[in-house]
Scaffold this active site. Sequence first.
Site, PDB file in Angstrom:
ATOM      1  N   TYR A  77       0.670  -8.969   9.070  1.00 28.78           N
ATOM      2  CA  TYR A  77       1.787  -9.032   8.105  1.00 28.78           C
ATOM      3  C   TYR A  77       2.943  -8.118   8.508  1.00 28.78           C
ATOM      4  O   TYR A  77       4.043  -8.228   7.977  1.00 28.78           O
ATOM      5  CB  TYR A  77       1.327  -8.739   6.666  1.00 28.78           C
ATOM      6  CG  TYR A  77       0.813  -7.338   6.410  1.00 28.78           C
ATOM      7  CD1 TYR A  77       1.666  -6.228   6.394  1.00 28.78           C
ATOM      8  CD2 TYR A  77      -0.533  -7.121   6.154  1.00 28.78           C
ATOM      9  CE1 TYR A  77       1.191  -4.953   6.160  1.00 28.78           C
ATOM     10  CE2 TYR A  77      -1.024  -5.846   5.911  1.00 28.78           C
ATOM     11  CZ  TYR A  77      -0.156  -4.771   5.924  1.00 28.78           C
ATOM     12  OH  TYR A  77      -0.634  -3.516   5.695  1.00 28.78           O
ATOM     13  N   GLU A  78       2.702  -7.198   9.456  1.00 23.19           N
ATOM     14  CA  GLU A  78       3.797  -6.352   9.948  1.00 23.19           C
ATOM     15  C   GLU A  78       4.652  -7.109  10.960  1.00 23.19           C
ATOM     16  O   GLU A  78       5.652  -6.579  11.454  1.00 23.19           O
ATOM     17  CB  GLU A  78       3.227  -5.074  10.593  1.00 23.19           C
ATOM     18  CG  GLU A  78       2.526  -4.167   9.597  1.00 23.19           C
ATOM     19  CD  GLU A  78       1.838  -2.992  10.282  1.00 23.19           C
ATOM     20  OE1 GLU A  78       2.520  -2.031  10.634  1.00 23.19           O
ATOM     21  OE2 GLU A  78       0.597  -3.053  10.456  1.00 23.19           O
TER      22      GLU A  78
ATOM     23  N   HIS B 108       0.215  -1.001  -3.945  1.00 21.48           N
ATOM     24  CA  HIS B 108      -0.292  -0.378  -2.713  1.00 21.48           C
ATOM     25  C   HIS B 108      -0.765   1.049  -3.000  1.00 21.48           C
ATOM     26  O   HIS B 108      -1.742   1.521  -2.410  1.00 21.48           O
ATOM     27  CB  HIS B 108       0.818  -0.381  -1.643  1.00 21.48           C
ATOM     28  CG  HIS B 108       0.397   0.226  -0.338  1.00 21.48           C
ATOM     29  ND1 HIS B 108      -0.683  -0.234   0.396  1.00 21.48           N
ATOM     30  CD2 HIS B 108       0.906   1.270   0.375  1.00 21.48           C
ATOM     31  CE1 HIS B 108      -0.819   0.505   1.494  1.00 21.48           C
ATOM     32  NE2 HIS B 108       0.128   1.421   1.503  1.00 21.48           N
TER      33      HIS B 108
ATOM     34  N   ALA C  88      -9.784  -1.246   3.141  1.00 19.76           N
ATOM     35  CA  ALA C  88      -9.678  -1.260   1.686  1.00 19.76           C
ATOM     36  C   ALA C  88      -9.590  -2.727   1.292  1.00 19.76           C
ATOM     37  O   ALA C  88      -8.922  -3.512   1.972  1.00 19.76           O
ATOM     38  CB  ALA C  88      -8.427  -0.512   1.251  1.00 19.76           C
TER      39      ALA C  88
ATOM     40  N   HIS D  75      -1.098   4.595   7.042  1.00 20.52           N
ATOM     41  CA  HIS D  75      -1.711   4.296   8.336  1.00 20.52           C
ATOM     42  C   HIS D  75      -1.069   5.224   9.357  1.00 20.52           C
ATOM     43  O   HIS D  75       0.025   4.974   9.837  1.00 20.52           O
ATOM     44  CB  HIS D  75      -1.481   2.834   8.718  1.00 20.52           C
ATOM     45  CG  HIS D  75      -2.285   1.879   7.893  1.00 20.52           C
ATOM     46  ND1 HIS D  75      -3.451   1.313   8.340  1.00 20.52           N
ATOM     47  CD2 HIS D  75      -2.097   1.423   6.648  1.00 20.52           C
ATOM     48  CE1 HIS D  75      -3.948   0.545   7.393  1.00 20.52           C
ATOM     49  NE2 HIS D  75      -3.148   0.583   6.357  1.00 20.52           N
TER      50      HIS D  75
ATOM     51  N   MET E   9      -6.396  -7.735   4.100  1.00 23.50           N
ATOM     52  CA  MET E   9      -5.398  -8.263   5.046  1.00 23.50           C
ATOM     53  C   MET E   9      -5.657  -7.789   6.475  1.00 23.50           C
ATOM     54  O   MET E   9      -4.728  -7.695   7.272  1.00 23.50           O
ATOM     55  CB  MET E   9      -3.997  -7.835   4.590  1.00 23.50           C
ATOM     56  CG  MET E   9      -3.638  -8.270   3.177  1.00 23.50           C
ATOM     57  SD  MET E   9      -2.071  -7.563   2.647  1.00 23.50           S
ATOM     58  CE  MET E   9      -2.122  -7.913   0.869  1.00 23.50           C
ATOM     59  N   SER E  10      -6.896  -7.473   6.789  1.00 24.12           N
ATOM     60  CA  SER E  10      -7.186  -6.939   8.132  1.00 24.12           C
ATOM     61  C   SER E  10      -8.562  -7.388   8.587  1.00 24.12           C
ATOM     62  O   SER E  10      -9.114  -8.363   8.068  1.00 24.12           O
ATOM     63  CB  SER E  10      -7.130  -5.407   8.079  1.00 24.12           C
ATOM     64  OG  SER E  10      -8.208  -4.913   7.315  1.00 24.12           O
TER      65      SER E  10
ATOM     66  N   HIS F  50      -1.293  -4.671  11.478  1.00 19.53           N
ATOM     67  CA  HIS F  50      -1.660  -5.901  10.776  1.00 19.53           C
ATOM     68  C   HIS F  50      -0.725  -7.038  11.178  1.00 19.53           C
ATOM     69  O   HIS F  50       0.414  -6.796  11.569  1.00 19.53           O
ATOM     70  CB  HIS F  50      -1.525  -5.705   9.256  1.00 19.53           C
ATOM     71  CG  HIS F  50      -2.280  -4.526   8.716  1.00 19.53           C
ATOM     72  ND1 HIS F  50      -1.792  -3.238   8.800  1.00 19.53           N
ATOM     73  CD2 HIS F  50      -3.485  -4.449   8.084  1.00 19.53           C
ATOM     74  CE1 HIS F  50      -2.673  -2.410   8.252  1.00 19.53           C
ATOM     75  NE2 HIS F  50      -3.700  -3.108   7.816  1.00 19.53           N
TER      76      HIS F  50
ATOM     77  N   ASN G 142      -9.471  -1.946  -5.505  1.00 17.35           N
ATOM     78  CA  ASN G 142      -8.923  -2.538  -6.742  1.00 17.35           C
ATOM     79  C   ASN G 142      -9.706  -3.812  -7.050  1.00 17.35           C
ATOM     80  O   ASN G 142     -10.355  -4.362  -6.164  1.00 17.35           O
ATOM     81  CB  ASN G 142      -7.436  -2.898  -6.537  1.00 17.35           C
ATOM     82  CG  ASN G 142      -7.232  -3.852  -5.373  1.00 17.35           C
ATOM     83  OD1 ASN G 142      -7.223  -3.435  -4.202  1.00 17.35           O
ATOM     84  ND2 ASN G 142      -7.096  -5.129  -5.665  1.00 17.35           N
TER      85      ASN G 142
ATOM     86  N   SER H 298      -6.928   1.659   5.366  1.00 15.66           N
ATOM     87  CA  SER H 298      -5.996   2.272   4.415  1.00 15.66           C
ATOM     88  C   SER H 298      -6.633   3.416   3.636  1.00 15.66           C
ATOM     89  O   SER H 298      -7.646   3.229   2.968  1.00 15.66           O
ATOM     90  CB  SER H 298      -5.524   1.245   3.374  1.00 15.66           C
ATOM     91  OG  SER H 298      -4.942   0.155   4.004  1.00 15.66           O
TER      92      SER H 298
HETATM   93  N1  HPA Z   1      -5.775  -8.251  -1.771  1.00 18.85           N
HETATM   94  C1  HPA Z   1      -5.533  -8.267  -0.448  1.00 18.85           C
HETATM   95  N2  HPA Z   1      -5.661  -7.204   0.327  1.00 18.85           N
HETATM   96  C2  HPA Z   1      -6.061  -6.056  -0.242  1.00 18.85           C
HETATM   97  C3  HPA Z   1      -6.330  -5.974  -1.613  1.00 18.85           C
HETATM   98  C4  HPA Z   1      -6.183  -7.132  -2.422  1.00 18.85           C
HETATM   99  O1  HPA Z   1      -6.410  -7.134  -3.647  1.00 18.85           O
HETATM  100  N3  HPA Z   1      -6.704  -4.689  -1.866  1.00 18.85           N
HETATM  101  C5  HPA Z   1      -6.663  -4.038  -0.677  1.00 18.85           C
HETATM  102  N4  HPA Z   1      -6.264  -4.860   0.304  1.00 18.85           N
END
Ligand code: HPA
Length: 250
Positions: free
Chosen positions: A80-81, A242, A108, A56, A206-207, A78, A230, A24
């Site tokens: 989640y998609e 996001h 990320a 992406h 998430m990857s 991903h 973050n 990301s």
């Molecule tokens: N949680 C899950 N996936 C992420 C995060 C997060 O805080 N930041 C970037 N991808």
Amino acid sequence: MEHMIAYVQRLWPHQPRMVLILGSGLGDIAARMLTDPVVIPYAHIPSFPQTTVLGHAGEWVCGHWHGVPVVLLRGRVHMYEGYAPDTVTVPLRLARALGAQTLIQTNAAGAINTSFAVGDLMLITDHINAMGRNPLVGNNEDALGPRFPDMSNAYSKRLRVMAQQAAAHCACPLRQGVYVGVLGPSFETPAEIRMLRAWGADAVGMSTVPETIAAVHAGMDVLGISCVSNMAAGILDQPLTHEEVMEAGE
Ligand code: HPA
């Protein structure tokens, strides 16, 4: 897989030594890295999974990086998609089939370790698969790798040492830690983050985990670097978005 291999080889008749997945907000470095880039939109490759997430791009970029033939994946898909775990690993498997022996992953991630800060880079020393899925479920392709692959050195010690030396060489601070992969797409609750911290995780995303598992299965060497986008949920008294993740990547 055969038709994908034929399609890519027609446009770029080289054997990549390495595949680099840009996470990301990190895709923009692709164009700057290669001397002679050949850009193939994922949509042009037959049966190739398509990215649906903002940030992406969805491009297969091949070319030479310091003389080494490589493939850069600008954007990944991903689970989640809605993609099945073995679909998520198709890009990696295609790169492997074309000859790539090394996988470099970037992503990320949210910092669980409170000594980390936004913008930090974390060398992934190991991972925890909390996605509840594994890309190797189903019939094992014996030609690709073993039924029960060893995961005790998933992130190559040799490549980690090289990454640390490179970071020291350019005075680039590099943290280290354990990446936990979660399914998403909702961010975690503060209680989940406390649990993941107790499990020994330093960053969450998430990857990455499915691709690492498939790469290790196929005998590849893996290096992973997270960009802290973050602080994980509950660490700061503010909601996660996001946009914030994308901004930090850029
Ligand atoms: N949680 C899950 N996936 C992420 C995060 C997060 O805080 N930041 C970037 N991808």
